[in-house]
Design a protein around this motif. Structure first.
Motif, mmCIF file in Angstrom:
data_model
loop_
_atom_site.group_PDB
_atom_site.id
_atom_site.type_symbol
_atom_site.label_atom_id
_atom_site.label_comp_id
_atom_site.label_asym_id
_atom_site.label_seq_id
_atom_site.Cartn_x
_atom_site.Cartn_y
_atom_site.Cartn_z
ATOM 1 N N TYR A 96 -11.363 -5.163 4.072
ATOM 2 C CA TYR A 96 -11.202 -4.121 4.740
ATOM 3 C C TYR A 96 -11.991 -3.162 3.670
ATOM 4 O O TYR A 96 -12.472 -3.393 2.627
ATOM 5 N N LYS A 150 -7.981 -9.284 1.992
ATOM 6 C CA LYS A 150 -6.586 -9.511 2.140
ATOM 7 C C LYS A 150 -6.459 -10.817 2.914
ATOM 8 O O LYS A 150 -7.309 -11.345 3.623
ATOM 9 N N ASP A 209 -1.618 -9.951 5.932
ATOM 10 C CA ASP A 209 -1.567 -8.619 5.126
ATOM 11 C C ASP A 209 -2.378 -7.554 6.117
ATOM 12 O O ASP A 209 -3.256 -8.002 6.797
ATOM 13 N N THR A 210 -1.857 -6.367 5.811
ATOM 14 C CA THR A 210 -2.233 -5.378 6.450
ATOM 15 C C THR A 210 -2.678 -3.936 5.364
ATOM 16 O O THR A 210 -1.928 -4.111 4.320
#
Length: 295
Positions: free
Chosen positions: A35, A62, A67-68
């Motif tokens: 990300y 991540k 996961d975000t």
């Protein structure tokens, strides 16, 4: 019995599905594990919905599927409020426009997400409730005239009131009062009063001008009178001095004549033209000159 014509060997299904699953896992792992966070943002990292940390600007890794990353802006934002209604201390209604400039401190982005989920929700719960109330409260402490005359102080008071009343992960940098509109009737009364004040000031200026002109005329007249008096005094003094001189001369001559009789006879002789009078009264006498005294 009816045969299932779609019944395929189990080996055929597994041989096709397993590679697809593997490719899907690889794809997710490759593209779902990275990300980026832009400058002016901070990332809130969630694992199965729970906050586990924050991410700084740049590229990050991540866990895929678990996961975000939710991005929260830390840049400066401005929200505007129009048609705010308020009454002044002297009960004059007004409509105000205001704007609030703020930002989220980078170290409080977790609090923003935990309590509000987004900046818009935070603004709705914090600013949208307090700004109209505080503007109305502070405006009510001013008269209609004073709020216009002390516009800067009014803005500072509103800023302080909003800053003190808003509690949360927000940093208010400024509050601008962009417009204050009173009712048409009040604005007309203000215009009429200002026009009257201008007329009064004009009359006062004219009176002052006339007073100054009168003072100048009086000063000039006094100066002229003083000048004439000075000239009269000088002329009178000149006449007095001249008279004193003549009187002194006559006195001196009289004293000289009185002390010297011969000088008297000499004066008579100097004034006689040598001719005897042609007419003599019976009781008159001829002019007589004592010749012996002249020897």
């Amino acid at each position: 019995m009816i045969k299932n014509e779609l019944n395929l060997p189990s080996s055929f299904g597994l041989s096709k599905i397993i590679p697809l699953v593997i490719l899907l896992i690889l794809f997710i792992s490759l593209f779902g594990s990275w990300y980026t966070v832009d400058q002016g943002e901070r990332g809130v990292i969630l694992r199965n919905g729970k906050i586990i940390g924050t991410a700084e600007p740049g590229l990050g890794f991540k866990m895929p599927l678990f996961d975000t990353v939710v991005k929260i802006s830390t840049q400066t934002h401005t929200t505007s409020y129009s048609s705010l209604q308020a009454y002044s201390r002297d009960q004059q209604p007004a409509t105000l426009n205001a704007s609030v400039t703020f930002n989220v401190p980078p170290d409080r982005v977790e609090e923003v997400y935990a309590n509000f989920k987004s900046i818009d929700a935070m603004v709705a719960r914090l600013l949208d409730r307090q700004v109209p109330t505080q503007v109305e409260n502070i405006f009510g402490k001013y008269t209609a005239i004073s709020v216009v005359q002390e516009r800067v102080k009014f803005g500072i008071d509103v800023t302080n009131a909003i800053t003190q009343s808003v509690k949360g992960p927000i940093e208010i940098t400024s509050v601008q009062i962009e417009n204050i509109d009173f009712s048409n009737a009040y604005e007309k009364s203000v215009e009429d009063r200002m026009r009257a004040e201008v007329e009064v000031q004009t009359q006062l200026q004219n009176l002052e001008k006339e007073r100054v002109s009168a003072q100048i005329a009086v000063t000039q007249a006094q100066a002229e009178a003083d000048s004439q008096l000075a000239r009269a005094k000088a002329e009178a003094e000149s006449i007095r001095i001249k008279g004193d001189a003549e009187a002194s001369a006559i006195k001196s001559r009289a004293e000289a004549l009185a002390q010297n009789q011969n000088l008297v006879e000499l004066t008579k002789a100097e004034k006689w033209d040598g001719k005897l009078p042609t007419t003599v009264l019976p009781t008159g006498t001829l002019p007589f000159i004592d010749a012996k005294k002249g020897n």
